[in-house]
Design a protein around this motif. Structure first.
Motif, short mmCIF file in Angstrom:
data_model
loop_
_atom_site.label_atom_id
_atom_site.label_comp_id
_atom_site.label_asym_id
_atom_site.label_seq_id
_atom_site.Cartn_x
_atom_site.Cartn_y
_atom_site.Cartn_z
N THR A 1 6.11 4.93 5.86
CA THR A 1 6.48 3.64 6.45
C THR A 1 6.91 2.67 5.36
O THR A 1 6.69 2.91 4.16
CB THR A 1 5.29 3.02 7.20
OG1 THR A 1 4.26 2.67 6.24
CG2 THR A 1 4.71 3.97 8.23
N VAL A 2 7.49 1.56 5.80
CA VAL A 2 7.84 0.48 4.88
C VAL A 2 6.61 0.01 4.12
O VAL A 2 6.66 -0.21 2.89
CB VAL A 2 8.49 -0.69 5.66
CG1 VAL A 2 8.43 -1.98 4.85
CG2 VAL A 2 9.93 -0.35 6.01
N ASP A 3 5.48 -0.12 4.80
CA ASP A 3 4.26 -0.57 4.12
C ASP A 3 3.82 0.42 3.06
O ASP A 3 3.33 0.02 1.99
CB ASP A 3 3.13 -0.77 5.14
CG ASP A 3 3.33 -2.00 6.00
OD1 ASP A 3 4.07 -2.92 5.58
OD2 ASP A 3 2.73 -2.06 7.10
N ASP A 4 3.98 1.73 3.31
CA ASP A 4 3.60 2.74 2.32
C ASP A 4 4.42 2.59 1.04
O ASP A 4 3.89 2.64 -0.09
CB ASP A 4 3.82 4.15 2.88
CG ASP A 4 2.87 4.52 3.98
OD1 ASP A 4 1.83 3.86 4.13
OD2 ASP A 4 3.18 5.47 4.74
N VAL A 5 5.74 2.43 1.18
CA VAL A 5 6.61 2.27 0.02
C VAL A 5 6.27 0.96 -0.70
O VAL A 5 6.21 0.92 -1.94
CB VAL A 5 8.09 2.30 0.44
CG1 VAL A 5 9.00 1.99 -0.75
CG2 VAL A 5 8.44 3.66 1.03
N ASP A 6 6.06 -0.09 0.06
CA ASP A 6 5.70 -1.39 -0.52
C ASP A 6 4.44 -1.26 -1.37
O ASP A 6 4.40 -1.70 -2.53
CB ASP A 6 5.49 -2.39 0.61
CG ASP A 6 5.45 -3.84 0.14
OD1 ASP A 6 5.13 -4.08 -1.04
OD2 ASP A 6 5.73 -4.73 0.95
N ARG A 7 3.40 -0.61 -0.84
CA ARG A 7 2.15 -0.46 -1.60
C ARG A 7 2.35 0.42 -2.83
O ARG A 7 1.76 0.16 -3.89
CB ARG A 7 1.07 0.14 -0.70
CG ARG A 7 0.44 -0.85 0.26
CD ARG A 7 -0.80 -0.26 0.91
NE ARG A 7 -0.47 0.88 1.76
CZ ARG A 7 -0.19 0.79 3.06
NH1 ARG A 7 -0.19 -0.40 3.65
NH2 ARG A 7 0.09 1.88 3.75
N ALA A 8 3.18 1.46 -2.70
CA ALA A 8 3.43 2.32 -3.86
C ALA A 8 4.03 1.53 -5.01
O ALA A 8 3.63 1.69 -6.17
CB ALA A 8 4.35 3.48 -3.46
N PHE A 9 4.98 0.64 -4.70
CA PHE A 9 5.63 -0.13 -5.75
C PHE A 9 4.75 -1.25 -6.30
O PHE A 9 5.15 -1.92 -7.26
CB PHE A 9 6.97 -0.67 -5.27
CG PHE A 9 8.11 0.30 -5.46
CD1 PHE A 9 8.63 0.53 -6.72
CD2 PHE A 9 8.65 0.99 -4.39
CE1 PHE A 9 9.67 1.42 -6.92
CE2 PHE A 9 9.69 1.89 -4.57
CZ PHE A 9 10.21 2.11 -5.84
#
Length: 632
Positions: free
Chosen positions: A289-297
């Motif tokens: 999800t968008v949230d997953d990518v956001d947290r990864a970065f």
């Protein structure tokens, strides 16, 4: 053990039962396809290029790599990563070593040319090579130039600053499902860097079939780095970046940083923190999800990037990714920018980033950004359109309109009324405009008011590594739109009558033997590290459309050369409805070796076409020797 499949263009698709087997396989196939490039990156990261190729530039780079402590920073970054990230990176480096051990140096033209055998990769070497590829992508060169410009021109140095002209850049944009034919978001983009052979980015697909840790991600990886980093499609979510033009490097005179010479030193976020952000790599592969990518970065350090993300649920997001220092009134670093700049868009929205100043929030990120031309043009091309497709996004990639033509031509009314502003390779008016522009830059460079920039003295001699950054003709060419705006507003920049120079430049090209078309001199010119050592990479110089401030960015250097040495080093469209409906392309090919995939993407890239993304395993060919060699 990893299995290797390839598509019709030789792009590797890897499948494995664990993330470490996958990383090992990625390292092995990279060693097979890019053996010379891996060795060159290792030598650059460890300051060993001059011993192999010699020359003043190599010596300057090696000296910089040592004083910038690239290897030490990489070691610290590796030690600071989680055990899982360390295992992932270690497996990748081991795969590279296994691949290089199986490689015959005589079959790799560059290694054969040098009579050289590649060295061994350490677990931290991927971090060192990544840092070596990014360290000059920040603002060190521009800060050195700004010191000279301020000393010579005082407050007027702003007219040659980087707010307005900027050589670095990329494009990325996303449209929500309410604007697309499929009802799902689309992402398009292209990173702009120096054109190199082999290319800096490697297309790859990575599939982990562990039932408890499965993912299927395709995208672009930096050669020498595991996983995918900046541009990828994970099926349920996709993302892309551009350079945020952030101030995460400071050139200082107090000796508090890494020594640059001439009494200067540099502070960088990676050196201060001892980190690069590699703990983002595995979470990115696992993102849904968008949230997953956001947290990864959230783990990311440098370079600082603008990030756009979209997922099949319809979410669209922009954010800053990386560590931006917070400074006190004296310029000392006292902390880090807290909550990153973010913006969400709904299903009928679009998000565009092209290195431009985004608004008041940008003041906390950087001090100079790219001109707004590309971002404004992309927004205009998107407009209020609906039913957008991957083909529409590819057409945006290929848009060669140069927005500054209208501004510059006002200096010589009527002289370019026959020119539509499109820098097409086959355009004769574009060739005439470019010839006039170069003549104008040369006349500007000869003005006495700017003489101090041409002979700055030893205090501003920073060696061949920064010679391009310190070239006043480069900056005058990039600054032409800013200077023209000043002149047209009735202000004479530096006391120079710019309209008079513009008219004289017209006289300079009158009756001259001008190129028949823009593409006659505007040719794609990928560089090769061994070119000065007599090595021929076998890539022809071919006509290419576009120019510096066009969406189809293929930078030329007015007054110096029309050749495009910098531009889109990849193009892609990620379709969240169907990965196979998108497309991608690189300037040359998937392989650094002579053969069918050395340059088979060159023609589509020149023509502005994207190649199909193949996701059906039945359309891929398995390399049975890859698994057999692993077993051996």
């Amino acid at each position: 053990m990893a299995r290797l499949f390839r598509d019709a263009y030789g792009v590797p698709h890897l499948r494995a039962d664990s993330v470490t087997d996958l990383a090992h396989g990625q390292g092995r196939v990279t060693a097979h396809d890019r053996a010379w490039q891996l060795e060159w990156l290792r030598l650059r990261a460890t300051g060993g290029t001059a011993a192999v190729v010699g020359g003043e530039v190599a010596q300057a780079w090696d000296a910089f790599a040592r004083v910038a402590r690239l290897e030490e920073t990489a070691r610290r970054a590796y030690d600071g990563c989680t055990p899982e990230t360390q295992a992932f990176t270690r497996a990748y480096a081991a795969g590279i070593n296994a691949g290089l051990a199986a490689c015959d140096p005589a079959a790799v033209p560059e290694l054969a040319h040098l009579g050289h055998v590649p060295g061994e990769w350490e677990p931290w070497t991927p971090m060192a090579t990544f840092l070596a590829q990014q360290v000059l992508f920040g603002t060190i060169g521009s800060q050195l130039w700004d010191r000279l410009a301020r000393e010579v021109l005082g407050d007027d140095a702003r007219l040659l600053g980087h707010e307005g002209p900027q050589a670095a850049g990329s494009n990325a944009w996303v449209a929500g499902g309410g604007r697309t034919a499929s009802g799902f978001p689309l992402i398009g983009g292209d990173p702009h860097r120096n054109l190199e052979q082999p290319g800096v980015y490697q297309q790859v697909r990575l599939v982990c079939e562990d039932p408890d840790d499965s993912f299927d991600v395709l995208g672009y990886t930096f050669v020498g780095v595991p996983g995918v980093q900046h541009f990828a499609h994970a099926g349920e979510v996709a993302w892309a970046i551009t350079n945020a033009c952030a101030d995460y490097q400071d050139v200082v005179e107090d000796g508090s940083g890494l020594p640059l010479g001439n009494g200067l030193s540099v502070r960088t976020a990676s050196w201060v923190l001892g980190a690069l952000g590699f703990d983002a790599l595995l979470p990115l592969l696992r993102a849904r999800t968008v949230d997953d990518v956001d947290r990864a970065f959230d783990h990311w350090v440098e370079p600082v990037n603008n990030l756009v993300i979209a997922d099949r649920g319809g979410a669209l997001r922009y954010r800053i990714a990386g560590r931006v220092p917070v400074r006190d009134d004296s310029g000392e670093w006292v902390g880090w920018l807290g909550e990153p700049n973010r913006a969400d868009a709904g299903p009928d929205g679009v998000l565009v980033t092209a290195n431009e100043r985004r608004g008041p929030e940008s003041a906390a990120v950087g001090s100079s950004f790219s001109p707004p031309y590309r971002a404004e043009r992309i927004r205009a091309l998107l407009g209020d359109r609906v039913e957008l497709t991957a083909e529409d996004f590819a057409a945006i990639h290929d848009d060669a309109l140069l927005p500054t033509v209208g501004l510059l031509s006002r200096l010589v009314p009527g002289a370019f009324d026959d020119f539509d502003g499109v820098m097409a390779a086959g355009s004769a008016p574009a060739a005439r405009f470019a010839a006039w522009r170069s003549a104008l830059v040369r006349r500007l460079a000869a003005e006495p008011a700017l003489a101090g920039l041409l002979a700055p003295g030893p205090a501003h001699d920073h060696g061949p590594l920064f010679a391009w950054s310190m070239d006043p003709v480069v900056h005058l060419g990039l600054a032409l739109p800013t200077l023209a705006a000043e002149a047209l507003a009735g202000r004479a920049p530096f006391g120079i009558d710019l309209p008079a120079l513009a008219r004289a430049a017209l006289d300079d090209i009158a009756g001259a033997d001008l190129p028949a078309s823009w593409g006659e001199t505007h040719v794609a010119q990928p560089t090769h590290a061994l070119a000065e050592a007599g090595f021929d990479a076998g890539i022809p110089l071919l006509p290419v459309s576009g120019d510096q401030d066009a969406v189809r960015t293929m930078g030329s250097w007015p007054g110096i050369t029309d050749a495009a040495t910098r531009g889109a080093v990849a193009r892609y469209v990620w379709d969240l409805a169907d990965r196979g409906a998108g497309g991608w392309v690189v300037p040359t090919g998937a392989s650094g070796l002579p053969g069918p995939h050395h340059a088979d993407q060159l023609r589509p890239w020149l023509e502005g076409r994207l190649l199909p993304i193949v996701t059906d395993w039945d359309q891929l060919v398995e390399d049975s020797a890859f698994a057999k060699n692993a077993s051996a």
